[in-house]
Design a protein around this motif. Structure first.
Motif, PDB file in Angstrom:
ATOM      1  N   GLY A 383      35.861  41.769  18.411  1.00 18.02           N
ATOM      2  CA  GLY A 383      36.356  41.656  19.877  1.00 18.02           C
ATOM      3  C   GLY A 383      35.647  40.681  20.799  1.00 18.02           C
ATOM      4  O   GLY A 383      36.327  40.213  21.573  1.00 18.02           O
ATOM      5  N   LEU A 384      34.373  40.709  20.469  1.00 13.30           N
ATOM      6  CA  LEU A 384      33.489  40.027  21.359  1.00 13.30           C
ATOM      7  C   LEU A 384      33.728  38.457  21.156  1.00 13.30           C
ATOM      8  O   LEU A 384      33.772  37.686  22.007  1.00 13.30           O
ATOM      9  CB  LEU A 384      32.109  40.120  21.470  1.00 13.30           C
ATOM     10  CG  LEU A 384      31.503  41.547  21.859  1.00 13.30           C
ATOM     11  CD1 LEU A 384      29.980  41.768  21.778  1.00 13.30           C
ATOM     12  CD2 LEU A 384      32.002  41.686  23.438  1.00 13.30           C
ATOM     13  N   LEU A 396      42.124  40.787  26.855  1.00 19.09           N
ATOM     14  CA  LEU A 396      40.837  41.138  26.745  1.00 19.09           C
ATOM     15  C   LEU A 396      41.056  42.740  26.424  1.00 19.09           C
ATOM     16  O   LEU A 396      40.023  43.214  25.941  1.00 19.09           O
ATOM     17  CB  LEU A 396      39.924  40.812  27.862  1.00 19.09           C
ATOM     18  CG  LEU A 396      39.913  39.394  27.983  1.00 19.09           C
ATOM     19  CD1 LEU A 396      38.780  39.159  29.251  1.00 19.09           C
ATOM     20  CD2 LEU A 396      39.257  38.657  26.885  1.00 19.09           C
ATOM     21  N   ILE A 397      41.848  43.391  26.813  1.00 17.05           N
ATOM     22  CA  ILE A 397      41.772  45.022  26.708  1.00 17.05           C
ATOM     23  C   ILE A 397      41.828  45.106  25.304  1.00 17.05           C
ATOM     24  O   ILE A 397      41.119  45.902  24.804  1.00 17.05           O
ATOM     25  CB  ILE A 397      43.001  45.423  27.175  1.00 17.05           C
ATOM     26  CG1 ILE A 397      42.779  45.522  29.011  1.00 17.05           C
ATOM     27  CG2 ILE A 397      43.421  46.921  26.728  1.00 17.05           C
ATOM     28  CD1 ILE A 397      44.063  46.097  29.778  1.00 17.05           C
ATOM     29  N   ALA A 398      42.648  44.235  24.430  1.00 14.55           N
ATOM     30  CA  ALA A 398      42.668  44.398  22.975  1.00 14.55           C
ATOM     31  C   ALA A 398      41.085  44.058  22.316  1.00 14.55           C
ATOM     32  O   ALA A 398      40.855  44.763  21.602  1.00 14.55           O
ATOM     33  CB  ALA A 398      43.778  43.692  22.451  1.00 14.55           C
ATOM     34  N   SER A 399      40.704  43.228  22.918  1.00 11.25           N
ATOM     35  CA  SER A 399      39.224  42.734  22.389  1.00 11.25           C
ATOM     36  C   SER A 399      38.360  44.055  22.573  1.00 11.25           C
ATOM     37  O   SER A 399      37.529  44.571  21.769  1.00 11.25           O
ATOM     38  CB  SER A 399      38.745  41.743  23.053  1.00 11.25           C
ATOM     39  OG  SER A 399      39.370  40.415  23.118  1.00 11.25           O
ATOM     40  N   MET A 400      38.538  44.752  23.717  1.00  9.78           N
ATOM     41  CA  MET A 400      37.459  45.859  23.767  1.00  9.78           C
ATOM     42  C   MET A 400      37.977  47.032  23.209  1.00  9.78           C
ATOM     43  O   MET A 400      37.141  47.910  23.198  1.00  9.78           O
ATOM     44  CB  MET A 400      37.552  46.082  25.593  1.00  9.78           C
ATOM     45  CG  MET A 400      37.109  45.096  26.329  1.00  9.78           C
ATOM     46  SD  MET A 400      35.788  44.165  25.891  1.00  9.78           S
ATOM     47  CE  MET A 400      34.284  45.230  26.636  1.00  9.78           C
ATOM     48  N   VAL A 401      38.968  47.132  22.602  1.00  9.86           N
ATOM     49  CA  VAL A 401      39.389  48.262  21.815  1.00  9.86           C
ATOM     50  C   VAL A 401      38.336  48.190  20.344  1.00  9.86           C
ATOM     51  O   VAL A 401      37.786  49.118  20.044  1.00  9.86           O
ATOM     52  CB  VAL A 401      40.779  48.307  21.468  1.00  9.86           C
ATOM     53  CG1 VAL A 401      40.940  49.131  20.019  1.00  9.86           C
ATOM     54  CG2 VAL A 401      41.644  48.665  22.475  1.00  9.86           C
TER      55      VAL A 401
END
Length: 503
Positions: A383-384, A396-401
């Motif tokens: 994610g990062l 970036l919402i998907a990254s923060m999952v």
């Protein structure tokens, strides 16, 4: 009491509810303090050294509070007096922080706030180990993760939500927007109320009863530290060499923190090898030197995990505002829109913590503690790392999952791996010492991230997030070195009334 009785779901709920408030305050700090620092005139490259107050405070406070709470028993209990003191002080700091008139007062308030959060937070970890039988401890730590997620998701998104309701999100130069001020005021109320709920509803076992059940030596039983001078000499030599190199080659001033820290720890180990003192400093350093082997292996997992988290906390707002909204001007609408979106991303990863906390027990039953933690840390790392390849801030919402799964796992599985290997009489001090391996990587990050940002990242904070992603993957691989504890042999117990209360 030959076996510690199991607690009901609602008893575990009540004993962990205070974490809702603690994380509410912690998330407001993590999401908004860099924004406040920049508003008050801090350069983005200087933000890590301003943040050093937070981990340094934890390094000092947590083992001291753990040691003191191991030896405390009064009308309020063993751990609960520290819940109360920390909650009151944190609430006062939250109310003052958004009204700080200068950068240095804000930095001092961060120090006070983080010290106060640590006074409450450290005994909560030991509280689970005190009150729950081994088979229920993973559930207890998962419940803490659940409340951490619920509290943090609301706190992280609160400035954004307030802006949607018409609260002013832009202030004049040097001023903090009303969205941030009102969020901090709400945080003070929530934190104090949640901690008071746990104090009022969750009694404690007397430490003597816990020690008799475990058939252990008293908490102040001595540890052989006659050889502690050896690692002490190595750390001292490394610290002095680094300090001399900084002075000789004109390296970044932040590195003095790293060199000084190595030298201080080296001196403390040398001192504990030769001192005849039996006071609290000697006992804490002796326990650090004699910590269990599983704790030593988990230290590397924690090191790389928390280096990544610290990079994310201090650079997400700036990275998103600069790389996705195109502004570094703290008075501009674009910067503040990006800063609010950073808060939304923090809310997302904290929100994912809630379902992740429910899924992690299933993952543990299927794959075990180690593999589950490896999978979750790799999800966070991916994610990062994705921040440097995405171009639309909405993705970036998907990254923060993925980061949310890593966060839920970091908050629970290392403690589940550790708690069965700790003596009941020293649960508090060892949980505090375990915090060293959370704090040390944050101090390292505060020492080197500013240098890396200037030298290698060309002033782009987004690359600090990528470095954090790689660090999470390394932490996951280190988990494979940790031995999985044997399953608790206790049979499933019927829930019983709460433990005796001293009140």
């Amino acid at each position: 009491m030959t076996n510690k009785p199991a607690l009901s779901f609602w008893q575990i709920w009540n004993m962990c509810f205070g974490f809702l408030g603690i994380q509410f305050g912690f998330a407001l700090q993590n999401t908004n303090v860099s924004r406040i620092f920049q508003t008050l005139g801090a350069d983005v490259a200087d933000i890590p050294i301003l943040w050093v107050a937070a981990p340094l405070t934890g390094l000092i406070v947590q083992p001291i509070v753990g040691h003191l709470s191991d030896h405390t028993w009064n009308r309020l209990g063993r751990r609960r007096p520290y819940f109360l003191v920390g909650a009151v002080l944190t609430t006062l700091a939250l109310l003052w922080m958004p009204n700080a008139p200068s950068l240095w007062i804000a930095a001092g308030l961060l120090w006070i706030m983080d010290a106060s959060i640590n006074v409450s937070m450290e005994p909560f970890r030991a509280f689970v180990g005190d009150q729950l039988p081994a088979r229920q401890r993973p559930l207890g730590y998962a419940m803490q993760s659940f409340f951490i997620g619920v509290g943090a998701v609301v706190a992280s998104a609160l400035p954004w939500l307030l802006a949607k309701f018409g609260v002013a999100n832009v202030a004049s130069a040097g001023g903090v927007p009303d969205t941030v001020k009102y969020a901090f005021y709400a945080g003070g109320v929530v934190l104090l109320g949640a901690v008071l709920w746990t104090i009022a509803t969750s009694p404690e076992y007397p430490p003597q009863l816990l020690r008799e059940q475990a058939d252990e030596a008293p908490a102040d039983a001595p540890v052989d530290t006659s050889d502690a001078w050896r690692p002490g000499a190595v750390l001292l030599a490394l610290g002095v060499a680094l300090l001399l190199a900084i002075a000789r080659f004109g390296l970044e001033k932040e590195l003095y923190l790293l060199g000084g820290g190595l030298a201080v720890f080296g001196l403390l180990f040398v001192w504990v090898a030769f001192t005849r003192s039996r006071g609290m400093p000697q006992q804490v350093m002796s326990d650090l030197y004699g910590m269990p082997a599983p704790m030593r292996r988990l230290a590397w997992v924690q090191f790389f995990s928390w280096f990544a988290l610290f990079a994310m906390w201090i650079y997400t707002t700036q990275g998103v505002a600069q790389s996705f909204f195109g502004s570094t001007d703290t008075t501009s609408a674009a910067y503040n829109e990006g800063a609010n979106w950073g808060g939304v991303l923090f809310a997302v990863y904290n929100g994912v913590t809630v379902p992740a906390a429910l899924l992690i027990p299933w993952m543990v039953r299927r794959w075990g503690l180690r593999i589950s933690h490896l999978v979750n840390l790799c999800l966070g790392g991916a994610g990062l790392l994705s921040f440097v390849v995405l171009h639309d801030a909405r993705w970036l919402i998907a990254s923060m999952v993925g980061v949310g799964f890593a966060w839920a796992s970091i908050l629970s599985l290392p403690y589940a791996l550790l708690s069965d290997n700790l003596p009941a009489a020293k649960m508090g001090v060892y949980m505090g010492i375990f915090n060293f391996f959370i704090v040390i990587p944050q101090l390292l990050a505060a020492s080197v991230l500013g240098l890396l940002l200037k030298t290698f990242f060309h002033g782009q904070p987004i690359w600090a997030l990528a470095l954090g992603g790689a660090s999470l993957v390394v932490a996951g691989l280190c988990t494979l070195r940790v031995r999985e504890p044997e399953a608790a042999s206790q049979p499933t117990a019927t829930p019983v009334p709460p433990a005796p209360d001293p009140l």
